[in-house]
Structure formats: structure tokens, C-alpha cells
Design a protein around this motif. Structure first.
Motif, PDB file in Angstrom:
ATOM      1  N   CYS A  45       0.174  -5.383   1.029  1.00  0.00           N
ATOM      2  CA  CYS A  45       0.078  -4.133   0.281  1.00  0.00           C
ATOM      3  C   CYS A  45       0.797  -3.032   1.055  1.00  0.00           C
ATOM      4  O   CYS A  45       0.601  -2.894   2.268  1.00  0.00           O
ATOM      5  CB  CYS A  45      -1.386  -3.756   0.091  1.00  0.00           C
ATOM      6  SG  CYS A  45      -1.625  -2.222  -0.841  1.00  0.00           S
ATOM      7  N   PRO A  46       1.637  -2.230   0.388  1.00  0.00           N
ATOM      8  CA  PRO A  46       2.344  -1.163   1.100  1.00  0.00           C
ATOM      9  C   PRO A  46       1.438  -0.019   1.559  1.00  0.00           C
ATOM     10  O   PRO A  46       1.850   0.798   2.377  1.00  0.00           O
ATOM     11  CB  PRO A  46       3.376  -0.672   0.086  1.00  0.00           C
ATOM     12  CG  PRO A  46       2.876  -1.102  -1.234  1.00  0.00           C
ATOM     13  CD  PRO A  46       2.042  -2.321  -1.005  1.00  0.00           C
ATOM     14  N   HIS A  47       0.199   0.009   1.095  1.00  0.00           N
ATOM     15  CA  HIS A  47      -0.704   1.101   1.462  1.00  0.00           C
ATOM     16  C   HIS A  47      -1.098   1.038   2.938  1.00  0.00           C
ATOM     17  O   HIS A  47      -0.894   1.990   3.679  1.00  0.00           O
ATOM     18  CB  HIS A  47      -1.939   1.076   0.560  1.00  0.00           C
ATOM     19  CG  HIS A  47      -2.874   2.209   0.787  1.00  0.00           C
ATOM     20  ND1 HIS A  47      -4.231   2.079   0.708  1.00  0.00           N
ATOM     21  CD2 HIS A  47      -2.659   3.502   1.085  1.00  0.00           C
ATOM     22  CE1 HIS A  47      -4.812   3.240   0.955  1.00  0.00           C
ATOM     23  NE2 HIS A  47      -3.881   4.129   1.191  1.00  0.00           N
ATOM     24  N   HIS A  72      -7.666  -2.157  -2.080  1.00  0.00           N
ATOM     25  CA  HIS A  72      -7.543  -0.761  -2.523  1.00  0.00           C
ATOM     26  C   HIS A  72      -7.450  -0.620  -4.031  1.00  0.00           C
ATOM     27  O   HIS A  72      -7.273   0.478  -4.532  1.00  0.00           O
ATOM     28  CB  HIS A  72      -6.291  -0.116  -1.906  1.00  0.00           C
ATOM     29  CG  HIS A  72      -6.211  -0.293  -0.437  1.00  0.00           C
ATOM     30  ND1 HIS A  72      -5.286  -1.130   0.153  1.00  0.00           N
ATOM     31  CD2 HIS A  72      -6.954   0.233   0.560  1.00  0.00           C
ATOM     32  CE1 HIS A  72      -5.474  -1.106   1.460  1.00  0.00           C
ATOM     33  NE2 HIS A  72      -6.465  -0.295   1.729  1.00  0.00           N
ATOM     34  N   ALA A  74      -5.031  -1.175  -5.910  1.00  0.00           N
ATOM     35  CA  ALA A  74      -3.705  -0.770  -6.380  1.00  0.00           C
ATOM     36  C   ALA A  74      -3.184  -1.841  -7.329  1.00  0.00           C
ATOM     37  O   ALA A  74      -3.417  -3.037  -7.124  1.00  0.00           O
ATOM     38  CB  ALA A  74      -2.750  -0.613  -5.200  1.00  0.00           C
ATOM     39  N   CYS A  83       4.080  -0.262  -7.819  1.00  0.00           N
ATOM     40  CA  CYS A  83       2.683   0.148  -7.904  1.00  0.00           C
ATOM     41  C   CYS A  83       2.562   1.187  -9.004  1.00  0.00           C
ATOM     42  O   CYS A  83       3.197   2.243  -8.951  1.00  0.00           O
ATOM     43  CB  CYS A  83       2.198   0.724  -6.575  1.00  0.00           C
ATOM     44  SG  CYS A  83       0.452   1.205  -6.628  1.00  0.00           S
ATOM     45  N   CYS A  88      -1.167   3.815  -3.426  1.00  0.00           N
ATOM     46  CA  CYS A  88       0.250   3.712  -3.047  1.00  0.00           C
ATOM     47  C   CYS A  88       1.151   3.799  -4.275  1.00  0.00           C
ATOM     48  O   CYS A  88       2.277   3.288  -4.266  1.00  0.00           O
ATOM     49  CB  CYS A  88       0.516   2.429  -2.267  1.00  0.00           C
ATOM     50  SG  CYS A  88      -0.067   0.944  -3.060  1.00  0.00           S
ATOM     51  N   SER A  91       5.182   3.264  -4.808  1.00  0.00           N
ATOM     52  CA  SER A  91       5.814   2.355  -3.848  1.00  0.00           C
ATOM     53  C   SER A  91       5.905   0.961  -4.473  1.00  0.00           C
ATOM     54  O   SER A  91       5.475   0.751  -5.593  1.00  0.00           O
ATOM     55  CB  SER A  91       5.038   2.338  -2.534  1.00  0.00           C
ATOM     56  OG  SER A  91       3.717   1.912  -2.750  1.00  0.00           O
TER      57      SER A  91
END
Length: 109
Positions: A45-47, A72, A74, A83, A88, A91
């Protein structure tokens, strides 16, 4: 091209976790499928750079459209990893190029 799995190994509308060699090291991937189409992403996950699955290999997908981060909530579109909701938003997941060839999912690197 390197074979990752068969198309049938991925549930239609679902996701499959696997590991493969990328950039000289083992990488965790997630493949998502809708019908005959498959998209590949790094399982991150990019978060907060955590895996998308809560337990290894257990992913949440909705209506064959989005993959949800278990940590999260997302939501990421299958077709481009964007997303569309969550912390996030805006992203994307890191895409890994794949193609289905004669019923097999092939890594294009």
C-alpha cells in the motif's frame, strides 16, 4: 517472459498473492482478475508501505472492480491501481507488467 501462474489460479473478480524475482530480489505481488484480464501490482500500500492483505494471501475485492487495503481500507481500481478512496487517494499501486498468453499469466520483464 516468465510464467507466474495459470489464469484459473486467480478467482474471477478476486486476487492472488505470489512472490517472484524482480530487480534481483524476491518481491511480493498481487494479481487481480476480471474475466480474461489480469493486472499485476507489488503487494504494498502506498500509504505506509504495508502489504495489502491482512493475512498472507487473503485480499478483499469488491464487484470485480477494486482491491481494498486491509490495513487502511484504501480502495484501488483493478485496471490501473489508482487509489479512489482512502488515506492515499490519488496515489497508485506499483504496477508490474503482465499479460495472459494461452491461459497463463506471464511477467513481461
Amino acid at each position: 517472459m516468465n510464467a507466474l501462474c495459470t489464469l484459473d489460479a486467480i478467482t474471477d473478480g478476486g486476487a492472488l498473492a505470489l512472490n517472484t524475482e524482480l530487480d534481483g530480489r524476491t518481491q511480493a505481488l498481487v494479481l487481480v482478475r476480471r474475466g480474461e484480464d489480469v493486472w499485476g501490482y507489488r503487494n504494498r500500500c502506498p500509504h505506509f508501505s504495508v502489504p495489502l492483505d491482512f493475512r498472507p494471501g487473503e485480499f478483499s475485492t469488491y464487484r470485480s472492480q477494486v482491491l481494498m487495503c486491509a490495513h487502511h481500507s484504501a480502495l484501488f481500481r483493478f485496471e490501473d491501481g489508482q487509489c479512489i478512496e482512502g488515506p492515499c487517494e490519488g496515489s497508485r499501486l506499483d504496477a508490474v507488467p503482465v499479460r495472459v498468453v494461452e491461459g497463463r499469466v506471464m511477467l513481461l520483464l
